[in-house]
Scaffold this active site. Sequence first.
Site, PDB file in Angstrom:
ATOM      1  N   LYS A 192       0.873  -1.343  -0.102  1.00  0.00           N
ATOM      2  CA  LYS A 192      -0.023  -0.008   0.124  1.00  0.00           C
ATOM      3  C   LYS A 192       0.883   1.206  -0.116  1.00  0.00           C
ATOM      4  CE  LYS A 192      -0.284  -0.094   4.824  1.00  0.00           C
ATOM      5  NZ  LYS A 192      -1.104  -0.726   6.166  1.00  0.00           N
TER       6      LYS A 192
ATOM      7  N   ARG B 262     -11.050   0.023  14.476  1.00  0.00           N
ATOM      8  CA  ARG B 262     -11.073   0.740  13.427  1.00  0.00           C
ATOM      9  C   ARG B 262     -12.183   0.192  12.507  1.00  0.00           C
ATOM     10  NH1 ARG B 262      -5.348   1.971  10.633  1.00  0.00           N
ATOM     11  NH2 ARG B 262      -5.839  -0.168  10.043  1.00  0.00           N
TER      12      ARG B 262
ATOM     13  N   TYR C 277      16.181  30.361   8.731  1.00  0.00           N
ATOM     14  CA  TYR C 277      14.908  31.220   9.626  1.00  0.00           C
ATOM     15  C   TYR C 277      14.739  31.256  10.914  1.00  0.00           C
ATOM     16  CZ  TYR C 277      12.618  31.117   4.667  1.00  0.00           C
ATOM     17  OH  TYR C 277      12.245  31.412   3.216  1.00  0.00           O
TER      18      TYR C 277
ATOM     19  N   MET D  93      11.800  24.849   2.860  1.00  0.00           N
ATOM     20  CA  MET D  93      10.841  24.237   1.624  1.00  0.00           C
ATOM     21  C   MET D  93      11.761  23.437   0.865  1.00  0.00           C
ATOM     22  SD  MET D  93       7.869  25.442  -0.611  1.00  0.00           S
ATOM     23  CE  MET D  93       6.906  26.196   0.648  1.00  0.00           C
TER      24      MET D  93
HETATM   25  C1  LIG Z   1      -0.348  -1.911   6.704  1.00  0.00           C
HETATM   26  C2  LIG Z   1      -0.967  -3.128   7.199  1.00  0.00           C
HETATM   27  C3  LIG Z   1       0.062  -3.936   7.260  1.00  0.00           C
HETATM   28  C4  LIG Z   1       1.338  -3.924   7.681  1.00  0.00           C
HETATM   29  O1  LIG Z   1       1.819  -3.681   8.665  1.00  0.00           O
HETATM   30  P1  LIG Z   1       3.535  -3.552   9.116  1.00  0.00           P
HETATM   31  O2  LIG Z   1       3.474  -3.035  10.471  1.00  0.00           O
HETATM   32  O3  LIG Z   1       3.905  -2.466   8.367  1.00  0.00           O
HETATM   33  O4  LIG Z   1       4.162  -4.881   8.862  1.00  0.00           O
HETATM   34  C5  LIG Z   1      -0.689  -5.268   8.071  1.00  0.00           C
HETATM   35  N1  LIG Z   1      -2.016  -5.415   7.738  1.00  0.00           N
HETATM   36  C6  LIG Z   1      -2.604  -4.439   7.752  1.00  0.00           C
HETATM   37  C7  LIG Z   1      -4.262  -4.465   7.742  1.00  0.00           C
HETATM   38  C8  LIG Z   1      -2.273  -3.239   7.271  1.00  0.00           C
HETATM   39  O5  LIG Z   1      -2.949  -2.453   7.030  1.00  0.00           O
END
Ligand SMILES: *Cc1c(COP(=O)(O)O)cnc(C)c1O
Length: 625
Positions: A38, A136, A259, A307
């Site tokens: 992801k 969640r 800055y 930036m």
């Molecule tokens: C992102 C995610 C993972 C991966 O978890 P890590 O801590 O990065 O290993 C596993 N399961 C779900 C449902 C996730 O959303």
Amino acid sequence: MELHERSWVEIDLAVFRENLNFLKSFLREDQGFLQVVKADAYGHGAKEIANAALAEGAKYLGVANLDEGSILRRQGIKAPILILSPSLPDEARAIVENSLTPGVSDLQLARLLDKEAQRLGITQAIHIKLDTGMHRSGIRLEDAQSFLSEIAKFKHLEIEGIFSHFSAAEDDEGFSKAQEEGFTRLIESLDIKPKYIHLANSSALIKGYAKACNLVRFGIMSFGIDVIGNLQNKLLPVMSFKSTLSQVKRIKKGEYVGYKLSWQAPRDGLYGIIPVGYADGYDFMLSNKAVVEIAGHTAPIIGRISMDMSTVDLSSIPDVMPDEELCLLGGKSKETRAENLSALYDGSAYELLCQVGRRAKRYYLMKEQVLHSAPLARRDFIASDFADSKLSRIISQALSARLRSEEIGEMVYREILRTLIFNQDRDVHYRRNFRHLVRFDEAEEGYYPAETVLTYDKVLDSDYFIVACAASDEVLRSYFLRNDVEYRWLLDSGLSLSEDTFEISSVKVGGIDLHTEIHSGEGFLEIRCHHPELANLIGKEQEFEIRTKTFYPADSHQLSVFISDLTRSVEIVFEYPASLKHVEPVSIFSGQEKNPAMSIEEGRISLKTKEDQWVFPLSGVVFTY
Ligand SMILES: *Cc1c(COP(=O)(O)O)cnc(C)c1O
């Protein structure tokens, strides 16, 4: 390595593989893993990480949403893909059509998925998401039994998996154990036995909470981030964020840098300007806190990160010159690891990787060799609207305008060229002097043995490319969306795809005879063409020549040759045996010329545009016989 960019990330796939092997050593025989990709694989590039993980035996891929999944499908990834976050009802159709597996925790989505699956006459796999305490998404454990029996009523859905997620596997033992127990108890009480039971993310596996699972979801630790705290010798960062010093300057005791006067020189010294700021994902919170790796030392970031610029104290490093390469994240020293940098501001290593990886140009490495790079412009272009479909849309609009008024058509057409080539995506490398010859021999058993010879000039943009043969329209279509495919052929459905029915006779670039490696799978044959010397030709225009041998059905009575890329001057030639009597060309050209010059001789027809004339994709000729 000679890289001339303001900043870039290096993604080391060999390190990724070693991290995977470390994680895999914690798996039981009956456990497989799902690679989470992801957020563009936490900024590492979803396609490349997916392919590397699949090569290491990943059973599944995990994405956040429909968009991420369908991009992977368009990039030719065939492996099962799980959508981890809840999907929207409107997305049901595209989920089913793209063969993605949704995580399901509401009946409305299930109902729509069932309907779409019925429409296509298939069974749709789903994974049920349970809530074991994170609160969640997910079905509460006490509601799980009744939810599952509702799902069982949908005849076109198959519960392929059940999963849940830990809230704090890396550091809260009591809570994690309670989550694991709740999950395990529920799974044991069920009558159904789904193929995949999964709960653990990467840290939960190492912590020993994966006993009930037969699939473990690998995320952050596969990228070499030690979220547990004692594995920094076992896991190495896959991503390194690098830059070069743009200036080295002197500073006197008592003067300020940056800055808001946040850093004052304690003594006379030297400091350097790094052309990277928070707009590049280098977090503002690292101001006056981070160190960078430079010339074998670490040096502190001084003053506020701006930036587009940061400043580094070079007083204790002798002889540093502008142009010196430096590493802001990843690299070799402990202090520049994402988990240690983000700890400096109580931030998240996950976020730091994503924000850096989103913007930087990427170089993929394997054992110090650059495999290929993913330029920023190209990435954005594809992610936002899949380059090719955008191109076709613009062109079809241009054509319809042309039909109404030549003048408007001409204007639109100039505009397209300007947008495509000069502004939008500097990586559109068009082909020049494109010549495509197809030669048929006398038919045998209903097929013409066909030889094709393709020659053209183009700027080489990678040290390899693919020549592909597809057994179906669908696979063929996916090849049009891939940047690394130079030539594609659709095999007649009456033939079975093999090295006998589609053969590469030779592939040359700039006179070099390339090595070819055949990779075949369900419905496709891909020939990877490469040569070590190609690396030296990248960025320069080269002559390409691709020769193939295959078969074409006699009873189809037509042969189509289409131009799939923006091209400058085209020739299409068809040579055929005397037994083919009435061959007629129907040309469909869009671009500067709608009717290229045609020459018809015995056994040979050719169409040729004038020199340097632009031809748009989807132009071509259909020869009927
Ligand atoms: C992102 C995610 C993972 C991966 O978890 P890590 O801590 O990065 O290993 C596993 N399961 C779900 C449902 C996730 O959303």
